[in-house]
Write a protein that holds these residues in place. Structure first.
Motif, PDB file in Angstrom:
ATOM      1  N   VAL A  89      20.088  10.816  54.622  1.00  0.00           N
ATOM      2  CA  VAL A  89      18.708  11.192  54.067  1.00  0.00           C
ATOM      3  C   VAL A  89      17.239  10.631  55.496  1.00  0.00           C
ATOM      4  CG1 VAL A  89      16.985   9.334  52.631  1.00  0.00           C
ATOM      5  CG2 VAL A  89      18.894   9.743  52.016  1.00  0.00           C
ATOM      6  N   LEU A  90      18.199  10.274  56.620  1.00  0.00           N
ATOM      7  CA  LEU A  90      17.265  10.023  57.357  1.00  0.00           C
ATOM      8  C   LEU A  90      16.203  10.853  58.365  1.00  0.00           C
ATOM      9  CD1 LEU A  90      18.891   7.365  59.541  1.00  0.00           C
ATOM     10  CD2 LEU A  90      16.694   7.295  58.505  1.00  0.00           C
ATOM     11  N   GLN A  91      17.174  11.997  57.781  1.00  0.00           N
ATOM     12  CA  GLN A  91      16.417  13.722  57.966  1.00  0.00           C
ATOM     13  C   GLN A  91      15.187  14.175  57.690  1.00  0.00           C
ATOM     14  OE1 GLN A  91      19.200  17.674  57.010  1.00  0.00           O
ATOM     15  NE2 GLN A  91      20.999  15.906  56.744  1.00  0.00           N
ATOM     16  N   THR A  92      14.425  14.928  58.304  1.00  0.00           N
ATOM     17  CA  THR A  92      12.637  14.812  57.945  1.00  0.00           C
ATOM     18  C   THR A  92      12.144  16.331  57.459  1.00  0.00           C
ATOM     19  OG1 THR A  92      12.545  15.459  60.302  1.00  0.00           O
ATOM     20  CG2 THR A  92      12.538  13.092  59.419  1.00  0.00           C
ATOM     21  N   ALA A  93      11.020  16.328  56.550  1.00  0.00           N
ATOM     22  CA  ALA A  93      10.286  17.934  56.464  1.00  0.00           C
ATOM     23  C   ALA A  93       9.525  17.450  57.013  1.00  0.00           C
ATOM     24  CB  ALA A  93      10.485  18.073  55.251  1.00  0.00           C
ATOM     25  N   LEU A  94       8.792  18.702  56.964  1.00  0.00           N
ATOM     26  CA  LEU A  94       7.273  19.373  58.075  1.00  0.00           C
ATOM     27  C   LEU A  94       6.603  18.301  57.112  1.00  0.00           C
ATOM     28  CD1 LEU A  94       7.208  23.162  58.455  1.00  0.00           C
ATOM     29  CD2 LEU A  94       8.176  20.933  60.165  1.00  0.00           C
ATOM     30  N   VAL A  95       5.245  17.453  58.294  1.00  0.00           N
ATOM     31  CA  VAL A  95       3.822  16.841  57.528  1.00  0.00           C
ATOM     32  C   VAL A  95       3.239  17.882  56.611  1.00  0.00           C
ATOM     33  CG1 VAL A  95       2.622  15.371  58.146  1.00  0.00           C
ATOM     34  CG2 VAL A  95       4.960  15.131  59.115  1.00  0.00           C
ATOM     35  N   GLY A  96       2.465  17.737  55.768  1.00  0.00           N
ATOM     36  CA  GLY A  96       1.194  18.268  54.519  1.00  0.00           C
ATOM     37  C   GLY A  96       0.489  17.912  55.522  1.00  0.00           C
ATOM     38  N   ALA A  97      -0.949  18.736  56.047  1.00  0.00           N
ATOM     39  CA  ALA A  97      -1.905  18.052  55.806  1.00  0.00           C
ATOM     40  C   ALA A  97      -2.840  17.503  54.573  1.00  0.00           C
ATOM     41  CB  ALA A  97      -2.483  19.686  55.308  1.00  0.00           C
ATOM     42  N   GLN A  98      -2.220  17.537  53.650  1.00  0.00           N
ATOM     43  CA  GLN A  98      -2.610  16.510  52.803  1.00  0.00           C
ATOM     44  C   GLN A  98      -2.013  15.160  52.969  1.00  0.00           C
ATOM     45  OE1 GLN A  98      -0.638  18.508  51.952  1.00  0.00           O
ATOM     46  NE2 GLN A  98       1.348  18.014  50.792  1.00  0.00           N
ATOM     47  N   GLN A  99      -1.254  15.036  53.724  1.00  0.00           N
ATOM     48  CA  GLN A  99      -0.207  13.331  53.290  1.00  0.00           C
ATOM     49  C   GLN A  99      -1.485  12.804  54.214  1.00  0.00           C
ATOM     50  OE1 GLN A  99       2.592  14.603  55.699  1.00  0.00           O
ATOM     51  NE2 GLN A  99       4.229  13.810  54.359  1.00  0.00           N
ATOM     52  N   THR A 100      -1.103  11.244  53.918  1.00  0.00           N
ATOM     53  CA  THR A 100      -2.401  10.851  54.694  1.00  0.00           C
ATOM     54  C   THR A 100      -2.187  10.005  55.338  1.00  0.00           C
ATOM     55  OG1 THR A 100      -1.118   8.259  53.371  1.00  0.00           O
ATOM     56  CG2 THR A 100      -2.761   8.841  52.207  1.00  0.00           C
ATOM     57  N   ALA A 101      -2.421   8.855  56.275  1.00  0.00           N
ATOM     58  CA  ALA A 101      -2.334   8.671  58.112  1.00  0.00           C
ATOM     59  C   ALA A 101      -1.002   7.589  57.386  1.00  0.00           C
ATOM     60  CB  ALA A 101      -3.129   7.418  57.915  1.00  0.00           C
ATOM     61  N   ASN A 102      -0.819   6.730  56.744  1.00  0.00           N
ATOM     62  CA  ASN A 102       0.574   5.800  56.192  1.00  0.00           C
ATOM     63  C   ASN A 102       1.804   6.921  56.062  1.00  0.00           C
ATOM     64  OD1 ASN A 102       2.664   3.768  54.601  1.00  0.00           O
ATOM     65  ND2 ASN A 102       1.467   3.106  55.671  1.00  0.00           N
ATOM     66  N   GLU A 103       1.425   7.685  55.293  1.00  0.00           N
ATOM     67  CA  GLU A 103       3.014   9.269  54.962  1.00  0.00           C
ATOM     68  C   GLU A 103       3.095   9.135  56.596  1.00  0.00           C
ATOM     69  OE1 GLU A 103       2.100  10.368  50.203  1.00  0.00           O
ATOM     70  OE2 GLU A 103       0.979  11.051  51.942  1.00  0.00           O
ATOM     71  N   ARG A 104       2.065  10.437  57.312  1.00  0.00           N
ATOM     72  CA  ARG A 104       2.543  10.755  58.950  1.00  0.00           C
ATOM     73  C   ARG A 104       3.098   9.872  59.147  1.00  0.00           C
ATOM     74  NH1 ARG A 104      -2.929  12.405  57.257  1.00  0.00           N
ATOM     75  NH2 ARG A 104      -4.536  11.522  58.814  1.00  0.00           N
ATOM     76  N   GLN A 105       2.633   8.561  59.671  1.00  0.00           N
ATOM     77  CA  GLN A 105       3.233   7.688  60.256  1.00  0.00           C
ATOM     78  C   GLN A 105       5.079   7.689  59.715  1.00  0.00           C
ATOM     79  OE1 GLN A 105       2.182   3.397  60.349  1.00  0.00           O
ATOM     80  NE2 GLN A 105       3.361   2.909  62.101  1.00  0.00           N
ATOM     81  N   ALA A 106       4.767   7.224  59.316  1.00  0.00           N
ATOM     82  CA  ALA A 106       6.767   7.063  58.356  1.00  0.00           C
ATOM     83  C   ALA A 106       7.184   8.562  59.233  1.00  0.00           C
ATOM     84  CB  ALA A 106       6.229   6.979  56.940  1.00  0.00           C
ATOM     85  N   ARG A 107       7.018   9.618  58.063  1.00  0.00           N
ATOM     86  CA  ARG A 107       7.219  11.121  59.010  1.00  0.00           C
ATOM     87  C   ARG A 107       7.823  11.097  59.418  1.00  0.00           C
ATOM     88  NH1 ARG A 107       8.204  14.895  55.223  1.00  0.00           N
ATOM     89  NH2 ARG A 107       8.964  14.677  52.842  1.00  0.00           N
ATOM     90  N   ARG A 108       6.757  10.607  61.063  1.00  0.00           N
ATOM     91  CA  ARG A 108       6.898  10.579  62.745  1.00  0.00           C
ATOM     92  C   ARG A 108       8.009   9.620  62.988  1.00  0.00           C
ATOM     93  NH1 ARG A 108       5.068   7.457  66.505  1.00  0.00           N
ATOM     94  NH2 ARG A 108       3.717   6.089  65.028  1.00  0.00           N
ATOM     95  N   ILE A 109       7.994   8.187  62.687  1.00  0.00           N
ATOM     96  CA  ILE A 109       8.991   7.353  62.761  1.00  0.00           C
ATOM     97  C   ILE A 109      10.306   7.773  62.218  1.00  0.00           C
ATOM     98  CG2 ILE A 109       9.680   5.060  62.595  1.00  0.00           C
ATOM     99  CD1 ILE A 109       7.070   3.572  62.482  1.00  0.00           C
ATOM    100  N   PHE A 110      10.230   8.616  61.226  1.00  0.00           N
ATOM    101  CA  PHE A 110      11.653   9.405  61.264  1.00  0.00           C
ATOM    102  C   PHE A 110      12.166  10.027  61.593  1.00  0.00           C
ATOM    103  CE2 PHE A 110      13.924   8.200  56.640  1.00  0.00           C
ATOM    104  CZ  PHE A 110      13.340   6.990  56.382  1.00  0.00           C
ATOM    105  N   ASN A 111      11.143  10.881  61.950  1.00  0.00           N
ATOM    106  CA  ASN A 111      11.698  12.095  63.117  1.00  0.00           C
ATOM    107  C   ASN A 111      12.200  11.589  64.656  1.00  0.00           C
ATOM    108  OD1 ASN A 111      11.114  14.576  61.419  1.00  0.00           O
ATOM    109  ND2 ASN A 111       8.374  14.188  62.143  1.00  0.00           N
ATOM    110  N   GLN A 112      11.907  10.440  64.898  1.00  0.00           N
ATOM    111  CA  GLN A 112      12.578   9.804  66.046  1.00  0.00           C
ATOM    112  C   GLN A 112      13.588   8.944  65.732  1.00  0.00           C
ATOM    113  OE1 GLN A 112       9.455   8.098  68.436  1.00  0.00           O
ATOM    114  NE2 GLN A 112       7.356   9.065  67.595  1.00  0.00           N
ATOM    115  N   ALA A 113      13.290   8.336  64.520  1.00  0.00           N
ATOM    116  CA  ALA A 113      14.973   8.137  64.188  1.00  0.00           C
ATOM    117  C   ALA A 113      15.857   9.034  64.156  1.00  0.00           C
ATOM    118  CB  ALA A 113      14.859   6.974  63.161  1.00  0.00           C
ATOM    119  N   TYR A 114      15.475  10.445  63.605  1.00  0.00           N
ATOM    120  CA  TYR A 114      16.042  11.754  63.754  1.00  0.00           C
ATOM    121  C   TYR A 114      17.022  11.502  64.415  1.00  0.00           C
ATOM    122  CZ  TYR A 114      18.338  16.205  62.379  1.00  0.00           C
ATOM    123  OH  TYR A 114      18.408  17.217  62.182  1.00  0.00           O
TER     124      TYR A 114
END
Length: 207
Positions: A12-37
């Protein structure tokens, strides 16, 4: 069962591309998941110890090493080696070694039952007990069995320390310790035939 649950949660720690419609909170969540990945699934490999608790009914613990498609598990009942082509499961009580194709869902009855798409989740991040808490919630009309995932990560280096996953109405908690990224030798995933002389070998690759 514990090995499958832990592997599932790790995936589940795998990540997908960040969409332009995402909020700042969602972008931060995905960015941190990317680094964990990158720390968990990078070419360097990783290892961790886990303690699983399924609503207080089932508990197990063990250690996992993984590097790409290669895996090794040691838990309370079985030692497993998967070199990316062949999987060997050594059941200590029975003194039996079961041989499977590496990607076979027949390795145990839980394989293949948990199918999901990471785009089926909404991501958010908060703070809890001095850690980052990244939450994945299944979107409406998604078909996967995983409903919610909560991952606690250290703020300094985004190492996983605790996970909770909801499948249907059941919550599973996993405590993670001794996490290490890198320094994983490929020899760890080679089945040590000489250590199992006299054991019964059962080839299930054509079942």
């Amino acid at each position: 069962m514990g090995r499958k649950i832990v592997l599932l949660i790790i995936l589940v720690l795998q990540t997908a591309l960040v969409g332009a419609q995402q909020t700042a909170n969602e972008r931060q969540a995905r960015r941190i998941f990317n680094q964990a990945y990158d720390q968990v699934f990078g070419e360097q490999g990783a290892t961790l110890h886990y303690d699983v608790n399924i609503v207080g009914i089932y508990k197990t613990s063990g250690t996992i090493w993984f590097k790409g498609k290669k895996q090794k598990f040691v838990d309370e009942k079985v030692n497993t080696w998967n070199d990316g082509k062949t999987a060997y499961m050594a059941f200590r009580k029975k003194q039996e070694v079961h041989i499977h194709d590496a990607n076979s869902d027949k390795k145990d009855k839980y394989s293949g039952k948990f199918k999901f798409d990471l785009d089926d989740f909404d991501y958010s991040i908060s703070e809890d007990d001095g850690k980052f808490l990244v939450t994945l919630k299944q979107k409406k009309h998604a078909k996967g069995t995983i409903k919610i995932v909560k991952a606690w990560l250290t703020k300094k280096d985004y190492h996983p320390v605790r996970l909770r996953i909801k499948v249907a109405f059941i919550w599973t908690t996993v405590a993670i310790s001794n996490f290490r990224s890198g320094g994983i030798n490929d020899n760890l995933f080679v089945f040590p035939h000489s250590q199992y002389n006299g054991w019964k070998f059962i080839d299930k690759r054509n079942d």
